[in-house]
Design an enzyme around this catalytic site. Structure first.
Site, short mmCIF file in Angstrom:
data_model
loop_
_atom_site.label_atom_id
_atom_site.label_comp_id
_atom_site.label_asym_id
_atom_site.label_seq_id
_atom_site.Cartn_x
_atom_site.Cartn_y
_atom_site.Cartn_z
N HIS A 55 4.67 0.12 0.03
CA HIS A 55 5.42 -0.64 1.02
C HIS A 55 4.53 -1.66 1.71
O HIS A 55 3.30 -1.60 1.62
CB HIS A 55 6.08 0.30 2.05
CG HIS A 55 5.10 1.09 2.86
ND1 HIS A 55 4.45 2.20 2.37
CD2 HIS A 55 4.64 0.93 4.14
CE1 HIS A 55 3.65 2.70 3.29
NE2 HIS A 55 3.74 1.95 4.38
N ARG A 89 5.62 6.31 13.88
CA ARG A 89 5.55 6.88 12.52
C ARG A 89 4.97 8.27 12.53
O ARG A 89 3.99 8.55 13.23
CB ARG A 89 4.69 5.99 11.62
CG ARG A 89 4.97 6.18 10.15
CD ARG A 89 3.96 5.47 9.28
NE ARG A 89 2.79 6.31 9.06
CZ ARG A 89 1.64 5.88 8.54
NH1 ARG A 89 1.49 4.62 8.19
NH2 ARG A 89 0.63 6.72 8.37
N HIS A 108 0.83 -1.20 0.00
CA HIS A 108 0.00 0.00 0.00
C HIS A 108 0.87 1.25 0.00
O HIS A 108 2.08 1.19 0.22
CB HIS A 108 -0.91 0.02 1.23
CG HIS A 108 -0.14 0.21 2.53
ND1 HIS A 108 0.61 -0.81 3.09
CD2 HIS A 108 0.02 1.29 3.32
CE1 HIS A 108 1.18 -0.36 4.20
NE2 HIS A 108 0.86 0.92 4.36
N ASP A 144 0.53 5.08 1.97
CA ASP A 144 -0.23 5.54 3.13
C ASP A 144 -1.37 6.49 2.74
O ASP A 144 -1.15 7.50 2.07
CB ASP A 144 0.71 6.24 4.13
CG ASP A 144 1.70 5.24 4.73
OD1 ASP A 144 1.30 4.09 4.96
OD2 ASP A 144 2.87 5.61 4.93
C1 SIN Z 1 3.21 1.17 7.82
O1 SIN Z 1 2.69 0.62 6.85
O2 SIN Z 1 3.12 2.37 7.99
C2 SIN Z 1 3.97 0.36 8.83
C3 SIN Z 1 5.19 -0.25 8.25
C4 SIN Z 1 5.93 -1.11 9.23
O3 SIN Z 1 5.51 -1.26 10.39
O4 SIN Z 1 6.96 -1.68 8.84
#
Ligand code: SIN
Length: 288
Positions: A255, A271, A103, A105
């Site tokens: 990612h 994050r 995905h 974000d």
């Molecule tokens: C995310 O998709 O923001 C999290 C990525 C992760 O925890 O590695």
């Protein structure tokens, strides 16, 4: 500041820079240039406090306050969310399976995020990796015929589309809430990066269908494009170290967080994200 590529398709590690401290204007400009060239930037050994994490994020734009996910926020810091399997008040954290499917974000909204900065605060003994795919490469490596065909297509991005048993069994109450708060949106399948001017593929496992097409008609091409975009040649797999900070560009990168670790051990990530440019529109009714 020194910059060393992390892999052939995507990513660079920046050394010689302490990101816990304010940056000079020249360092900021240089970092932005490297970010546009490499799409993800890694900074190792940065014991960032929440304030320092948020302050560094602001070098790249306005810090998002995660209105769509208030439950994920770090208490006292609306600009930061926690992504962890730590228990919260004796219950499993709501964020323990965040990011399992490929995905970008908040792609399922008309304000997809520009970038995100993930910081590692606690790690399992092994695993808990994150993978990143270069969506410029995904677009540029398609045939001229396919590129021309995609030019006029829009896709329906739906956060629920990625909730499959392939990654994690969906929780019906959570799905029902998201259905109300996050209705699907339509985005062009090809996206031009507002700063680099490069075109990329903008889709992921959160795409349900092409606009004007049925699910059955859409599925084979969607599967092909997702598999094409995430082939190993276009992907970097990050093995986290304690106090790594990793910045990615959601406009040209997708990612996925892997569940490749012993779940009895703690993985704790923090994050922040950067507000993006409005794009897309509410998805119209699906074709019958
Ligand atoms: C995310 O998709 O923001 C999290 C990525 C992760 O925890 O590695």
């Amino acid at each position: 500041m020194q910059v060393r590529r992390l892999s052939f398709p995507i990513g660079a590690e920046v050394t010689g820079l302490d990101i816990t401290r304010p940056l000079s204007g020249a360092d900021r400009e240089e970092l932005v240039r490297h970010w546009h060239e490499h799409l993800i930037l890694l900074f190792r050994g940065q014991p960032l406090t929440p304030q320092q994490h948020i302050a560094f994020t602001r070098n790249f734009g306005e810090a998002d306050t995660h209105e769509a996910n208030p439950d994920f926020r770090l208490p006292g810091y609306p600009e930061a969310i926690e992504v962890t399997n730590r228990t919260v008040h004796g219950k499993p954290s709501a964020t323990r399976e965040v990011g399992r499917a490929w995905h970008s974000d908040m792609e399922h909204t008309i304000l997809p995020l520009k970038g995100s900065l993930l910081w590692c605060g606690e790690l399992p003994g092994v695993g808990g990796d994150t993978m990143f795919a270069n969506m410029y490469e995904a677009y540029e490596s398609l045939s001229p015929g396919m590129r021309a065909m995609l030019e006029s297509l829009e896709a329906e991005h739906d956060v629920i589309a990625s909730f499959s048993d392939k990654y994690v069994a969906p929780d019906p109450a959570h799905v029902a809430r998201l259905r109300l708060t996050a209705p699907p949106v339509a985005h062009p399948v090809l996206r031009v990066h507002p700063e680099t001017g490069r075109k990329s593929l903008f889709l992921s496992e959160r795409v349900r269908r092409f606009i004007g097409f049925t699910d059955a008609e859409s599925a084979p091409l969607l599967r092909y494009l997702c598999e094409h975009a995430t082939q190993p040649e276009f992907v970097y797999r990050h093995q986290w170290q304690l106090h790594d900070a990793l910045l990615w560009d959601n406009r040209c990168v997708i990612h996925q967080a892997l569940a490749d670790y012993d779940r009895s051990q703690v993985r704790y990530m923090r994050r922040t994200s950067i507000v993006g440019e409005p794009c897309g529109r509410p998805a119209p009714q699906a074709a019958a």
